[in-house]
Design a protein around this motif. Structure first.
Motif, PDB file in Angstrom:
ATOM      1  N   VAL A  68     -48.410  20.142  -0.443  1.00  0.00           N
ATOM      2  CA  VAL A  68     -48.640  21.553  -0.168  1.00  0.00           C
ATOM      3  C   VAL A  68     -47.602  22.390  -0.900  1.00  0.00           C
ATOM      4  CG1 VAL A  68     -48.785  23.325   1.616  1.00  0.00           C
ATOM      5  CG2 VAL A  68     -49.610  21.011   2.085  1.00  0.00           C
ATOM      6  N   ALA A  69     -48.074  23.392  -1.620  1.00  0.00           N
ATOM      7  CA  ALA A  69     -47.169  24.306  -2.313  1.00  0.00           C
ATOM      8  C   ALA A  69     -46.668  25.354  -1.319  1.00  0.00           C
ATOM      9  CB  ALA A  69     -47.879  24.973  -3.476  1.00  0.00           C
ATOM     10  N   VAL A  70     -45.367  25.534  -1.276  1.00  0.00           N
ATOM     11  CA  VAL A  70     -44.757  26.476  -0.334  1.00  0.00           C
ATOM     12  C   VAL A  70     -44.169  27.633  -1.129  1.00  0.00           C
ATOM     13  CG1 VAL A  70     -43.084  26.759   1.511  1.00  0.00           C
ATOM     14  CG2 VAL A  70     -44.198  24.551   1.176  1.00  0.00           C
ATOM     15  N   ASP A  71     -44.584  28.856  -0.785  1.00  0.00           N
ATOM     16  CA  ASP A  71     -44.045  30.002  -1.505  1.00  0.00           C
ATOM     17  C   ASP A  71     -42.793  30.522  -0.810  1.00  0.00           C
ATOM     18  OD1 ASP A  71     -44.877  31.602   0.692  1.00  0.00           O
ATOM     19  OD2 ASP A  71     -46.858  31.839  -0.210  1.00  0.00           O
ATOM     20  N   ARG A  72     -42.125  31.466  -1.473  1.00  0.00           N
ATOM     21  CA  ARG A  72     -40.849  31.975  -0.978  1.00  0.00           C
ATOM     22  C   ARG A  72     -41.009  32.722   0.337  1.00  0.00           C
ATOM     23  NH1 ARG A  72     -37.333  35.013  -5.366  1.00  0.00           N
ATOM     24  NH2 ARG A  72     -37.643  32.920  -6.255  1.00  0.00           N
ATOM     25  N   SER A  73     -42.155  33.372   0.549  1.00  0.00           N
ATOM     26  CA  SER A  73     -42.348  34.132   1.786  1.00  0.00           C
ATOM     27  C   SER A  73     -42.393  33.210   3.002  1.00  0.00           C
ATOM     28  CB  SER A  73     -43.641  34.949   1.701  1.00  0.00           C
ATOM     29  OG  SER A  73     -44.773  34.093   1.567  1.00  0.00           O
TER      30      SER A  73
ATOM     31  N   PRO B 266     -48.847  32.544  13.337  1.00  0.00           N
ATOM     32  CA  PRO B 266     -48.068  32.457  12.082  1.00  0.00           C
ATOM     33  C   PRO B 266     -47.090  31.292  12.069  1.00  0.00           C
ATOM     34  CG  PRO B 266     -48.174  34.727  12.877  1.00  0.00           C
ATOM     35  CD  PRO B 266     -48.743  33.876  13.958  1.00  0.00           C
ATOM     36  N   VAL B 267     -46.628  30.874  13.247  1.00  0.00           N
ATOM     37  CA  VAL B 267     -45.694  29.749  13.312  1.00  0.00           C
ATOM     38  C   VAL B 267     -46.437  28.431  13.117  1.00  0.00           C
ATOM     39  CG1 VAL B 267     -43.949  28.591  14.716  1.00  0.00           C
ATOM     40  CG2 VAL B 267     -44.202  31.075  14.847  1.00  0.00           C
ATOM     41  N   HIS B 268     -47.623  28.326  13.653  1.00  0.00           N
ATOM     42  CA  HIS B 268     -48.405  27.094  13.515  1.00  0.00           C
ATOM     43  C   HIS B 268     -48.725  26.777  12.055  1.00  0.00           C
ATOM     44  CE1 HIS B 268     -49.089  27.488  17.867  1.00  0.00           C
ATOM     45  NE2 HIS B 268     -49.535  26.242  17.849  1.00  0.00           N
ATOM     46  N   VAL B 269     -49.001  27.807  11.265  1.00  0.00           N
ATOM     47  CA  VAL B 269     -49.475  27.572   9.902  1.00  0.00           C
ATOM     48  C   VAL B 269     -48.336  27.355   8.910  1.00  0.00           C
ATOM     49  CG1 VAL B 269     -51.555  28.914  10.330  1.00  0.00           C
ATOM     50  CG2 VAL B 269     -49.543  30.057   9.396  1.00  0.00           C
ATOM     51  N   LEU B 270     -47.090  27.501   9.342  1.00  0.00           N
ATOM     52  CA  LEU B 270     -45.970  27.256   8.432  1.00  0.00           C
ATOM     53  C   LEU B 270     -45.923  25.780   8.045  1.00  0.00           C
ATOM     54  CD1 LEU B 270     -43.034  29.344   9.957  1.00  0.00           C
ATOM     55  CD2 LEU B 270     -44.148  29.706   7.752  1.00  0.00           C
ATOM     56  N   PRO B 271     -45.563  25.457   6.812  1.00  0.00           N
ATOM     57  CA  PRO B 271     -45.410  24.052   6.408  1.00  0.00           C
ATOM     58  C   PRO B 271     -44.388  23.350   7.295  1.00  0.00           C
ATOM     59  CG  PRO B 271     -45.419  25.471   4.489  1.00  0.00           C
ATOM     60  CD  PRO B 271     -45.355  26.375   5.678  1.00  0.00           C
TER      61      PRO B 271
ATOM     62  N   TRP C 287     -40.827  30.263   3.280  1.00  0.00           N
ATOM     63  CA  TRP C 287     -39.449  29.860   3.542  1.00  0.00           C
ATOM     64  C   TRP C 287     -38.666  30.988   4.206  1.00  0.00           C
ATOM     65  CZ3 TRP C 287     -37.257  25.402   3.989  1.00  0.00           C
ATOM     66  CH2 TRP C 287     -37.714  24.287   3.266  1.00  0.00           C
ATOM     67  N   SER C 288     -38.878  32.205   3.757  1.00  0.00           N
ATOM     68  CA  SER C 288     -38.161  33.349   4.337  1.00  0.00           C
ATOM     69  C   SER C 288     -38.533  33.532   5.801  1.00  0.00           C
ATOM     70  CB  SER C 288     -38.482  34.623   3.538  1.00  0.00           C
ATOM     71  OG  SER C 288     -38.083  34.492   2.191  1.00  0.00           O
ATOM     72  N   TYR C 289     -39.827  33.403   6.090  1.00  0.00           N
ATOM     73  CA  TYR C 289     -40.279  33.563   7.474  1.00  0.00           C
ATOM     74  C   TYR C 289     -39.698  32.468   8.361  1.00  0.00           C
ATOM     75  CZ  TYR C 289     -43.483  34.511  11.343  1.00  0.00           C
ATOM     76  OH  TYR C 289     -44.004  34.815  12.570  1.00  0.00           O
ATOM     77  N   ALA C 290     -39.708  31.234   7.874  1.00  0.00           N
ATOM     78  CA  ALA C 290     -39.201  30.118   8.677  1.00  0.00           C
ATOM     79  C   ALA C 290     -37.699  30.217   8.884  1.00  0.00           C
ATOM     80  CB  ALA C 290     -39.551  28.789   8.004  1.00  0.00           C
ATOM     81  N   LEU C 291     -36.971  30.613   7.855  1.00  0.00           N
ATOM     82  CA  LEU C 291     -35.509  30.655   7.935  1.00  0.00           C
ATOM     83  C   LEU C 291     -34.981  31.939   8.565  1.00  0.00           C
ATOM     84  CD1 LEU C 291     -34.550  29.076   4.496  1.00  0.00           C
ATOM     85  CD2 LEU C 291     -34.662  27.976   6.738  1.00  0.00           C
ATOM     86  N   SER C 292     -35.867  32.824   8.967  1.00  0.00           N
ATOM     87  CA  SER C 292     -35.401  34.044   9.633  1.00  0.00           C
ATOM     88  C   SER C 292     -34.722  33.728  10.965  1.00  0.00           C
ATOM     89  CB  SER C 292     -36.576  34.998   9.854  1.00  0.00           C
ATOM     90  OG  SER C 292     -37.578  34.387  10.667  1.00  0.00           O
ATOM     91  N   LEU C 293     -35.167  32.667  11.638  1.00  0.00           N
ATOM     92  CA  LEU C 293     -34.529  32.274  12.906  1.00  0.00           C
ATOM     93  C   LEU C 293     -33.085  31.825  12.697  1.00  0.00           C
ATOM     94  CD1 LEU C 293     -34.539  31.564  15.941  1.00  0.00           C
ATOM     95  CD2 LEU C 293     -35.533  29.344  15.310  1.00  0.00           C
ATOM     96  N   PRO C 294     -32.809  30.832  11.851  1.00  0.00           N
ATOM     97  CA  PRO C 294     -31.411  30.454  11.659  1.00  0.00           C
ATOM     98  C   PRO C 294     -30.574  31.551  11.016  1.00  0.00           C
ATOM     99  CG  PRO C 294     -32.814  29.274  10.117  1.00  0.00           C
ATOM    100  CD  PRO C 294     -33.717  29.942  11.097  1.00  0.00           C
ATOM    101  N   ALA C 295     -31.193  32.411  10.191  1.00  0.00           N
ATOM    102  CA  ALA C 295     -30.435  33.505   9.583  1.00  0.00           C
ATOM    103  C   ALA C 295     -29.951  34.483  10.657  1.00  0.00           C
ATOM    104  CB  ALA C 295     -31.297  34.231   8.554  1.00  0.00           C
TER     105      ALA C 295
END
Length: 253
Positions: free
Chosen positions: A226-231, A16-21, A233-241
């Protein structure tokens, strides 16, 4: 920048981390590092929590611990600097194993080691899950100055070209019986370096002319929109959050 380019830090996978924009991962890592730097050095438990968060990211990305630890060796110069700080810093002194060490130096060494190691580990995980081409595209999508992105792109590509040219020149010298063993061989190596510079310069000119003939006008086109949806961004920003929560608790507790 449309051609593939895999670097040694990258670990191929389909997690799941590899496929993130790439621009979401770049933003997450930058925010994480800034939060770590802003954390009070006295909040020892907070740095342990950050390490656990990075461990969870590595688990989700299927990156082995040995892979990350092996690449943390790049921070050895900073470790050497941190080791010297307790000996050279001024202020209150404390005896540790018969050595007189500075209290401020000990805290400073801890600060450098903890924050530096976490920052390098986060960068290693970013590089392990994102190809160089994607990193450059991510910088492009984050609206970094186009000239800086182009310089980084050409530097990476020409680095490999020059390294390959050096390898061929070394093989050519060795095939003629040359082996550098001392100062008296430095002249040959200097001539090889000069020849390498001239070849690299000439190749750069040829590539530039080829780009101009194909319509290059100072900006590289963004070929992968590439179109990036809100999910995502939420998954990627869960670490800094999560890191931000730890940082706030570290200041309050």
């Amino acid at each position: 920048m449309s051609g593939g380019h895999t670097h040694r830090l990258y670990r191929h996978g389909h997690s799941p981390v590899h496929v993130l924009p790439p621009h979401t991962k770049l933003t997450a890592v930058l925010a994480f590092v800034l939060i770590v730097v802003a954390t009070s050095r006295e909040a020892l438990w907070a740095f342990g929590a950050y390490a656990v968060l990075l461990g969870l990211v590595a688990y989700a990305a299927r990156v082995p611990a040995g892979f990350v630890l092996g690449r943390l060796l790049i921070e050895v110069p900073f470790v050497a600097f941190a080791v010297l700080m307790p000996f050279v810093a001024e202020g209150e002194r404390v005896d540790v194993l018969g050595l007189s060490l500075s209290v401020n130096g000990l805290w400073g060494a801890w600060n450098v080691l903890a924050k530096g190691t976490l920052g390098v580990a986060a960068s290693v995980l970013l590089a392990a899950t994102t190809e160089l081409r994607e990193l450059l595209l991510g910088l492009q999508r984050l609206r970094l100055p186009p000239l800086l992105v182009q310089i980084a792109s050409f530097m990476i590509r020409y680095g490999d070209v020059i390294a390959d040219e050096m390898r061929r020149m070394r093989i050519a010298r060795e095939s003629r019986g040359f082996e550098a063993r001392g100062v008296r061989h430095w002249g040959v190596l200097a001539k090889s370096a000069g020849a390498l510079f001239i070849r690299s310069y000439e190749r750069g000119e040829r590539v530039h002319l080829a780009m101009l003939s194909r319509g290059y006008s100072g900006a590289m086109p963004l070929v992968d929109e590439v179109a990036v949806d809100r999910s995502q961004w939420s998954y990627a920003l869960s670490l800094p959050a999560a890191a931000l929560v730890v940082c706030v608790l570290g200041r309050v507790l």
